[in-house]
Design a protein around this motif. Structure first.
Motif, PDB file in Angstrom:
ATOM      1  N   UNK A 114      58.447 -15.026 -37.290  1.00 30.20           N
ATOM      2  CA  UNK A 114      58.758 -16.310 -36.579  1.00 30.20           C
ATOM      3  C   UNK A 114      59.764 -16.715 -37.620  1.00 30.20           C
ATOM      4  N   UNK A 115      61.043 -17.209 -36.948  1.00 24.61           N
ATOM      5  CA  UNK A 115      62.003 -17.904 -37.864  1.00 24.61           C
ATOM      6  C   UNK A 115      61.868 -19.252 -37.384  1.00 24.61           C
ATOM      7  N   UNK A 116      61.403 -19.978 -38.079  1.00 20.81           N
ATOM      8  CA  UNK A 116      61.160 -21.446 -37.701  1.00 20.81           C
ATOM      9  C   UNK A 116      61.999 -22.398 -38.492  1.00 20.81           C
ATOM     10  N   UNK A 117      62.822 -23.224 -37.640  1.00 19.59           N
ATOM     11  CA  UNK A 117      63.456 -24.156 -38.458  1.00 19.59           C
ATOM     12  C   UNK A 117      62.713 -25.490 -38.938  1.00 19.59           C
ATOM     13  N   UNK A 118      62.763 -25.842 -40.006  1.00 21.13           N
ATOM     14  CA  UNK A 118      62.093 -27.050 -40.599  1.00 21.13           C
ATOM     15  C   UNK A 118      62.379 -28.297 -39.506  1.00 21.13           C
ATOM     16  N   UNK A 119      61.132 -28.878 -39.108  1.00 23.17           N
ATOM     17  CA  UNK A 119      61.328 -29.943 -38.168  1.00 23.17           C
ATOM     18  C   UNK A 119      60.914 -29.718 -36.794  1.00 23.17           C
ATOM     19  N   UNK A 120      60.679 -28.162 -36.720  1.00 27.17           N
ATOM     20  CA  UNK A 120      60.519 -27.789 -35.019  1.00 27.17           C
ATOM     21  C   UNK A 120      59.156 -28.408 -34.845  1.00 27.17           C
ATOM     22  N   UNK A 121      58.912 -29.064 -33.640  1.00 28.76           N
ATOM     23  CA  UNK A 121      57.522 -29.419 -33.276  1.00 28.76           C
ATOM     24  C   UNK A 121      56.601 -28.422 -32.948  1.00 28.76           C
ATOM     25  N   UNK A 122      55.278 -28.538 -33.478  1.00 31.53           N
ATOM     26  CA  UNK A 122      54.247 -27.580 -33.377  1.00 31.53           C
ATOM     27  C   UNK A 122      54.036 -27.369 -31.989  1.00 31.53           C
ATOM     28  N   UNK A 123      54.096 -28.231 -31.058  1.00 40.72           N
ATOM     29  CA  UNK A 123      54.020 -28.115 -29.665  1.00 40.72           C
ATOM     30  C   UNK A 123      54.926 -26.987 -29.232  1.00 40.72           C
ATOM     31  N   UNK A 124      56.214 -26.924 -29.659  1.00 38.32           N
ATOM     32  CA  UNK A 124      57.208 -26.057 -29.271  1.00 38.32           C
ATOM     33  C   UNK A 124      56.775 -24.723 -29.590  1.00 38.32           C
ATOM     34  N   UNK A 125      56.300 -24.459 -30.914  1.00 44.37           N
ATOM     35  CA  UNK A 125      55.927 -23.465 -31.413  1.00 44.37           C
ATOM     36  C   UNK A 125      54.723 -22.603 -30.523  1.00 44.37           C
ATOM     37  N   UNK A 126      54.054 -23.686 -30.174  1.00 40.62           N
ATOM     38  CA  UNK A 126      52.796 -23.242 -29.348  1.00 40.62           C
ATOM     39  C   UNK A 126      53.157 -22.630 -27.731  1.00 40.62           C
ATOM     40  N   UNK A 127      54.250 -23.443 -27.504  1.00 38.18           N
ATOM     41  CA  UNK A 127      54.869 -22.866 -26.003  1.00 38.18           C
ATOM     42  C   UNK A 127      55.279 -21.606 -26.337  1.00 38.18           C
ATOM     43  N   UNK A 128      56.082 -21.251 -27.480  1.00 37.02           N
ATOM     44  CA  UNK A 128      56.777 -20.075 -27.519  1.00 37.02           C
ATOM     45  C   UNK A 128      55.740 -19.036 -27.747  1.00 37.02           C
ATOM     46  N   UNK A 129      54.545 -19.363 -28.616  1.00 41.44           N
ATOM     47  CA  UNK A 129      53.453 -18.298 -28.606  1.00 41.44           C
ATOM     48  C   UNK A 129      52.873 -17.849 -27.511  1.00 41.44           C
ATOM     49  N   UNK A 130      52.809 -18.930 -26.494  1.00 46.75           N
ATOM     50  CA  UNK A 130      52.220 -18.502 -25.273  1.00 46.75           C
ATOM     51  C   UNK A 130      53.151 -17.730 -24.365  1.00 46.75           C
ATOM     52  N   UNK A 131      54.207 -17.987 -24.452  1.00 49.93           N
ATOM     53  CA  UNK A 131      55.272 -17.175 -23.846  1.00 49.93           C
ATOM     54  C   UNK A 131      55.277 -15.757 -24.213  1.00 49.93           C
ATOM     55  N   UNK A 132      55.240 -15.461 -25.722  1.00 51.51           N
ATOM     56  CA  UNK A 132      55.052 -14.146 -26.343  1.00 51.51           C
ATOM     57  C   UNK A 132      53.815 -13.488 -25.849  1.00 51.51           C
ATOM     58  N   UNK A 133      52.751 -14.319 -25.855  1.00 52.62           N
ATOM     59  CA  UNK A 133      51.661 -13.461 -25.420  1.00 52.62           C
ATOM     60  C   UNK A 133      51.363 -13.222 -23.798  1.00 52.62           C
ATOM     61  N   UNK A 134      51.958 -14.101 -22.936  1.00 55.32           N
ATOM     62  CA  UNK A 134      52.001 -13.854 -21.514  1.00 55.32           C
ATOM     63  C   UNK A 134      53.079 -12.519 -21.406  1.00 55.32           C
ATOM     64  N   UNK A 135      54.130 -12.454 -22.269  1.00 55.59           N
ATOM     65  CA  UNK A 135      55.148 -11.373 -21.977  1.00 55.59           C
ATOM     66  C   UNK A 135      54.327  -9.860 -22.550  1.00 55.59           C
ATOM     67  N   UNK A 136      53.748 -10.255 -23.659  1.00 57.75           N
ATOM     68  CA  UNK A 136      53.184  -8.860 -24.147  1.00 57.75           C
ATOM     69  C   UNK A 136      52.122  -8.371 -23.233  1.00 57.75           C
ATOM     70  N   UNK A 137      51.132  -9.312 -22.577  1.00 55.99           N
ATOM     71  CA  UNK A 137      50.280  -8.546 -21.587  1.00 55.99           C
ATOM     72  C   UNK A 137      50.918  -8.296 -20.374  1.00 55.99           C
ATOM     73  N   UNK A 138      52.035  -8.674 -19.963  1.00 54.57           N
ATOM     74  CA  UNK A 138      52.756  -8.336 -18.767  1.00 54.57           C
ATOM     75  C   UNK A 138      53.496  -6.870 -18.993  1.00 54.57           C
ATOM     76  N   UNK A 139      53.519  -6.559 -20.289  1.00 58.55           N
ATOM     77  CA  UNK A 139      54.561  -5.370 -20.815  1.00 58.55           C
ATOM     78  C   UNK A 139      53.079  -4.238 -21.277  1.00 58.55           C
TER      79      UNK A 139
END
Length: 141
Positions: A114-139
């Motif tokens: 992950x390339x995380x910009x300082x100040x990014x909200x943890x909720x945003x990181x969580x949404x990205x992680x959920x999208x990563x997981x969903x895309x990985x499962x779909x693939x």
């Protein structure tokens, strides 16, 4: 332009067709096309030294213990993180799976950096992680 009209700050613009003769990285260097290849060939490889051991493709294919393995590393920096039809999470998984497919391989595993910009909200990181997981499962990875 009249003296009362503000001039645009052209150096801060990002452009899909960047100028090559600038001494700085521009968005076009990350697009995977000719400018990416030029950056790798003219800046990165000379810095690493030694001969190039493999073709400069989106993935490397190696023989290991009689098995043919392919691997790929990719990074994505996009704005916005979530866009119509997907997100940076979908892009990361599908882009990497596609890079492997283009070498004739089927993705079995993925690593995640992950390339995380300082100040990014943890909720945003969580949404990205959920999208990563969903895309990985779909693939199927």
């Amino acid at each position: 332009m009249s003296d009362t009209t503000a001039r645009p700050d052209l150096l801060s613009w990002t452009c899909p067709a960047p100028v090559r003769d600038r001494p700085r990285v521009v968005m076009g260097h990350g697009g995977g096309g000719a400018m990416s290849a030029e950056l790798i060939e003219q800046v990165v490889l000379p810095g690493l030294g030694g001969p190039v051991q493999a073709a400069l493709t989106d993935s490397a294919v190696v023989e290991l213990g009689g098995a043919r393995l392919a691997f790929s590393t990719d990074s994505f920096v996009v704005r916005p993180l979530f866009f119509p039809g997907g997100s940076i999470g979908d892009l990361a998984v599908n882009g990497t799976v596609n890079d492997l497919a283009m070498s004739g391989a089927r993705a079995a595993f993925l690593s995640c950096g992950l390339i995380l910009e300082e100040g990014v909200e943890l909720d945003t990181v969580s949404r990205v992680a959920e999208a990563l997981g969903a895309a990985a499962r779909a693939a199927g990875v």
